[in-house]
Design a protein around this motif. Structure first.
Motif, PDB file in Angstrom:
ATOM      1  N   ILE A   1     -32.014  19.666 -22.684  1.00 40.05           N
ATOM      2  CA  ILE A   1     -33.302  18.660 -23.814  1.00 40.05           C
ATOM      3  C   ILE A   1     -33.952  17.808 -22.768  1.00 40.05           C
ATOM      4  CG2 ILE A   1     -33.038  16.239 -24.097  1.00 40.05           C
ATOM      5  CD1 ILE A   1     -30.012  16.943 -24.925  1.00 40.05           C
ATOM      6  N   LEU A   2     -34.308  18.751 -21.701  1.00 39.85           N
ATOM      7  CA  LEU A   2     -34.757  18.475 -20.619  1.00 39.85           C
ATOM      8  C   LEU A   2     -36.369  19.440 -20.311  1.00 39.85           C
ATOM      9  CD1 LEU A   2     -32.854  16.156 -17.336  1.00 39.85           C
ATOM     10  CD2 LEU A   2     -34.634  15.411 -19.552  1.00 39.85           C
ATOM     11  N   MET A   3     -35.559  20.879 -20.797  1.00 39.40           N
ATOM     12  CA  MET A   3     -36.341  21.498 -20.272  1.00 39.40           C
ATOM     13  C   MET A   3     -38.141  21.408 -21.121  1.00 39.40           C
ATOM     14  SD  MET A   3     -33.982  24.797 -19.706  1.00 39.40           S
ATOM     15  CE  MET A   3     -35.071  26.122 -19.999  1.00 39.40           C
ATOM     16  N   PRO A   4     -39.020  22.060 -21.407  1.00 37.13           N
ATOM     17  CA  PRO A   4     -40.212  22.270 -22.561  1.00 37.13           C
ATOM     18  C   PRO A   4     -39.588  22.944 -24.093  1.00 37.13           C
ATOM     19  CG  PRO A   4     -40.929  23.176 -20.337  1.00 37.13           C
ATOM     20  CD  PRO A   4     -39.032  22.957 -20.420  1.00 37.13           C
ATOM     21  N   ILE A   5     -39.790  22.731 -25.160  1.00 37.40           N
ATOM     22  CA  ILE A   5     -38.734  22.849 -26.192  1.00 37.40           C
ATOM     23  C   ILE A   5     -39.110  24.492 -26.566  1.00 37.40           C
ATOM     24  CG2 ILE A   5     -39.055  23.546 -28.901  1.00 37.40           C
ATOM     25  CD1 ILE A   5     -38.493  20.895 -27.462  1.00 37.40           C
ATOM     26  N   GLU A   6     -40.441  25.485 -26.017  1.00 41.84           N
ATOM     27  CA  GLU A   6     -40.570  26.705 -25.567  1.00 41.84           C
ATOM     28  C   GLU A   6     -39.531  27.314 -25.096  1.00 41.84           C
ATOM     29  OE1 GLU A   6     -43.739  24.044 -22.975  1.00 41.84           O
ATOM     30  OE2 GLU A   6     -42.443  24.525 -25.214  1.00 41.84           O
ATOM     31  N   ASP A   7     -39.362  26.846 -23.948  1.00 41.22           N
ATOM     32  CA  ASP A   7     -38.363  27.514 -23.174  1.00 41.22           C
ATOM     33  C   ASP A   7     -37.119  27.813 -23.554  1.00 41.22           C
ATOM     34  OD1 ASP A   7     -40.197  28.301 -21.240  1.00 41.22           O
ATOM     35  OD2 ASP A   7     -39.663  26.483 -20.123  1.00 41.22           O
ATOM     36  N   ILE A   8     -36.700  26.553 -24.569  1.00 46.08           N
ATOM     37  CA  ILE A   8     -35.027  26.191 -24.837  1.00 46.08           C
ATOM     38  C   ILE A   8     -35.253  27.171 -26.088  1.00 46.08           C
ATOM     39  CG2 ILE A   8     -33.341  25.344 -26.357  1.00 46.08           C
ATOM     40  CD1 ILE A   8     -34.952  22.141 -24.621  1.00 46.08           C
TER      41      ILE A   8
ATOM     42  N   ASN B   1     -50.187  32.691 -29.525  1.00 46.37           N
ATOM     43  CA  ASN B   1     -48.547  32.589 -29.342  1.00 46.37           C
ATOM     44  C   ASN B   1     -47.900  31.898 -30.704  1.00 46.37           C
ATOM     45  OD1 ASN B   1     -45.824  32.253 -28.500  1.00 46.37           O
ATOM     46  ND2 ASN B   1     -47.067  31.562 -25.987  1.00 46.37           N
ATOM     47  N   PRO B   2     -46.476  32.525 -30.982  1.00 41.51           N
ATOM     48  CA  PRO B   2     -45.802  31.246 -32.106  1.00 41.51           C
ATOM     49  C   PRO B   2     -45.568  30.181 -31.677  1.00 41.51           C
ATOM     50  CG  PRO B   2     -45.426  33.636 -32.085  1.00 41.51           C
ATOM     51  CD  PRO B   2     -46.488  33.685 -30.899  1.00 41.51           C
ATOM     52  N   ASP B   3     -44.609  30.519 -30.328  1.00 38.57           N
ATOM     53  CA  ASP B   3     -43.711  29.946 -29.245  1.00 38.57           C
ATOM     54  C   ASP B   3     -44.307  28.988 -28.456  1.00 38.57           C
ATOM     55  OD1 ASP B   3     -41.545  30.907 -30.217  1.00 38.57           O
ATOM     56  OD2 ASP B   3     -42.065  32.538 -28.408  1.00 38.57           O
ATOM     57  N   ASP B   4     -46.302  28.537 -29.012  1.00 35.90           N
ATOM     58  CA  ASP B   4     -46.869  27.853 -28.694  1.00 35.90           C
ATOM     59  C   ASP B   4     -46.998  26.201 -29.157  1.00 35.90           C
ATOM     60  OD1 ASP B   4     -48.188  25.952 -27.287  1.00 35.90           O
ATOM     61  OD2 ASP B   4     -49.972  26.988 -27.914  1.00 35.90           O
ATOM     62  N   GLY B   5     -45.807  24.978 -28.228  1.00 35.13           N
ATOM     63  CA  GLY B   5     -45.749  24.215 -28.828  1.00 35.13           C
ATOM     64  C   GLY B   5     -46.272  23.310 -29.769  1.00 35.13           C
ATOM     65  N   GLY B   6     -47.974  23.177 -28.740  1.00 36.98           N
ATOM     66  CA  GLY B   6     -49.051  22.833 -29.480  1.00 36.98           C
ATOM     67  C   GLY B   6     -49.447  23.189 -30.732  1.00 36.98           C
ATOM     68  N   GLU B   7     -48.979  24.197 -31.309  1.00 36.30           N
ATOM     69  CA  GLU B   7     -49.292  24.984 -32.535  1.00 36.30           C
ATOM     70  C   GLU B   7     -47.607  24.395 -33.393  1.00 36.30           C
ATOM     71  OE1 GLU B   7     -51.148  28.787 -31.821  1.00 36.30           O
ATOM     72  OE2 GLU B   7     -52.149  28.344 -31.257  1.00 36.30           O
ATOM     73  N   MET B   8     -47.026  24.640 -33.218  1.00 33.53           N
ATOM     74  CA  MET B   8     -45.325  24.474 -34.632  1.00 33.53           C
ATOM     75  C   MET B   8     -45.461  22.973 -33.681  1.00 33.53           C
ATOM     76  SD  MET B   8     -44.632  28.021 -34.506  1.00 33.53           S
ATOM     77  CE  MET B   8     -43.609  28.278 -35.408  1.00 33.53           C
ATOM     78  N   SER B   9     -44.553  22.541 -34.894  1.00 29.03           N
ATOM     79  CA  SER B   9     -44.373  21.205 -34.792  1.00 29.03           C
ATOM     80  C   SER B   9     -42.351  21.255 -34.178  1.00 29.03           C
ATOM     81  CB  SER B   9     -44.229  20.976 -36.181  1.00 29.03           C
ATOM     82  OG  SER B   9     -42.849  21.217 -36.853  1.00 29.03           O
ATOM     83  N   LEU B  10     -42.113  21.193 -34.004  1.00 26.69           N
ATOM     84  CA  LEU B  10     -40.493  21.200 -33.503  1.00 26.69           C
ATOM     85  C   LEU B  10     -39.423  21.302 -34.589  1.00 26.69           C
ATOM     86  CD1 LEU B  10     -37.860  21.410 -31.527  1.00 26.69           C
ATOM     87  CD2 LEU B  10     -37.833  18.040 -31.803  1.00 26.69           C
ATOM     88  N   PRO B  11     -39.651  21.244 -36.084  1.00 22.19           N
ATOM     89  CA  PRO B  11     -38.788  21.682 -37.235  1.00 22.19           C
ATOM     90  C   PRO B  11     -39.136  23.381 -37.115  1.00 22.19           C
ATOM     91  CG  PRO B  11     -39.583  19.190 -37.639  1.00 22.19           C
ATOM     92  CD  PRO B  11     -40.076  19.802 -36.715  1.00 22.19           C
ATOM     93  N   GLU B  12     -40.202  23.144 -37.016  1.00 23.06           N
ATOM     94  CA  GLU B  12     -40.735  24.756 -37.347  1.00 23.06           C
ATOM     95  C   GLU B  12     -40.542  25.793 -36.245  1.00 23.06           C
ATOM     96  OE1 GLU B  12     -44.925  24.233 -39.666  1.00 23.06           O
ATOM     97  OE2 GLU B  12     -44.584  23.846 -37.998  1.00 23.06           O
ATOM     98  N   ILE B  13     -40.382  25.060 -34.586  1.00 18.76           N
ATOM     99  CA  ILE B  13     -39.717  26.247 -34.146  1.00 18.76           C
ATOM    100  C   ILE B  13     -38.778  26.428 -34.188  1.00 18.76           C
ATOM    101  CG2 ILE B  13     -39.373  26.033 -31.132  1.00 18.76           C
ATOM    102  CD1 ILE B  13     -42.032  24.080 -31.452  1.00 18.76           C
ATOM    103  N   LYS B  14     -37.961  25.215 -34.535  1.00 22.09           N
ATOM    104  CA  LYS B  14     -35.810  25.385 -34.736  1.00 22.09           C
ATOM    105  C   LYS B  14     -36.105  26.429 -35.523  1.00 22.09           C
ATOM    106  CE  LYS B  14     -33.659  21.779 -33.783  1.00 22.09           C
ATOM    107  NZ  LYS B  14     -33.153  20.742 -33.755  1.00 22.09           N
ATOM    108  N   ASP B  15     -36.721  25.953 -36.562  1.00 16.09           N
ATOM    109  CA  ASP B  15     -36.226  27.199 -37.862  1.00 16.09           C
ATOM    110  C   ASP B  15     -36.313  28.366 -37.438  1.00 16.09           C
ATOM    111  OD1 ASP B  15     -36.369  27.455 -41.176  1.00 16.09           O
ATOM    112  OD2 ASP B  15     -38.054  28.475 -40.631  1.00 16.09           O
TER     113      ASP B  15
END
Length: 212
Positions: free
Chosen positions: A170-177, A94-108
């Protein structure tokens, strides 16, 4: 016609999801065929030669040795299959999994997705208008303008999360935002939009978000 379209979609999805295996097996087949052709050109070893060689080998080999060889081959085949499944199969995990990708990578990834989705929608609208250029009417132009406005509005709605996230987001999980719609993502990849070289930095998103 619908059946043909569905068949094309299934074939495209099959090749898209299994191209590493297809490339590997095709390469093995080409190498094997090239070896047989080389033996025929250099030594005139035709198929009957290989048949006789196989029969002589089957008479000399011990059944226990053959079983051991088959077991070793099966273990190697399973090992190769696992390696291909983990490292080569597209979309694995799952590429949206925050455990495998950093925040900058998810946002990019999210920024690239919303930009490419905007480009794809505008491209489809332009293609439809171009196809009707000989019979173009005011209604066609008005509908195209409305569809473009909807595509831009959707981009601005999603881009705001990158630029000005509200307190609840901001309070939501990164993968949901910054989650990416998998079906649209696959469609963009199949259509070749991910091959485009685009700038996904915050400055680019902000410039498009605040475009006059």
């Amino acid at each position: 016609m619908d059946l043909w379209q569905k068949l094309r979609v299934h074939i495209n999805e099959f090749f898209f999801e299994n191209y590493p295996y297809i490339a590997l097996y095709s390469g093995v087949g080409v190498a094997f065929t090239a070896y047989l052709h080389y033996q025929w050109q250099m030594h005139h070893y035709d198929l009957m030669h290989w048949k006789h060689l196989t029969e002589a080998f089957s008479q000399d080999i011990d059944c226990f040795q053959l079983a051991i060889l088959l077991v070793i081959f099966a273990i190697n085949a399973i090992f190769v299959f696992i390696i291909l499944s983990i490292y080569l199969k597209p979309g694995q995990g799952n590429p949206d999994d925050g455990g495998e990708m950093s925040l900058p990578e998810i946002k990019d990834r999210y920024a690239r997705f919303i930009l490419l989705r905007l480009i794809a929608r505008l491209d489809r609208i332009h293609s439809k208008i171009s196809a009707k250029r000989k019979t173009l009417t005011f209604q066609h132009c008005a509908r195209a303008h409305a569809n473009m406005a909807k595509a831009v509005a959707l981009f601005r709605k999603d881009a705001r999360k990158l630029i000005l996230p509200n307190e609840s987001e901001i309070l939501m999980p990164i993968e949901d935002i910054y989650g990416v719609a998998e079906d649209e993502d696959r469609l963009l990849r199949r259509s070749g939009y991910y091959k485009l070289i685009i700038d996904t930095t915050d400055d680019t998103v902000k410039a498009l978000f605040n475009a006059k």
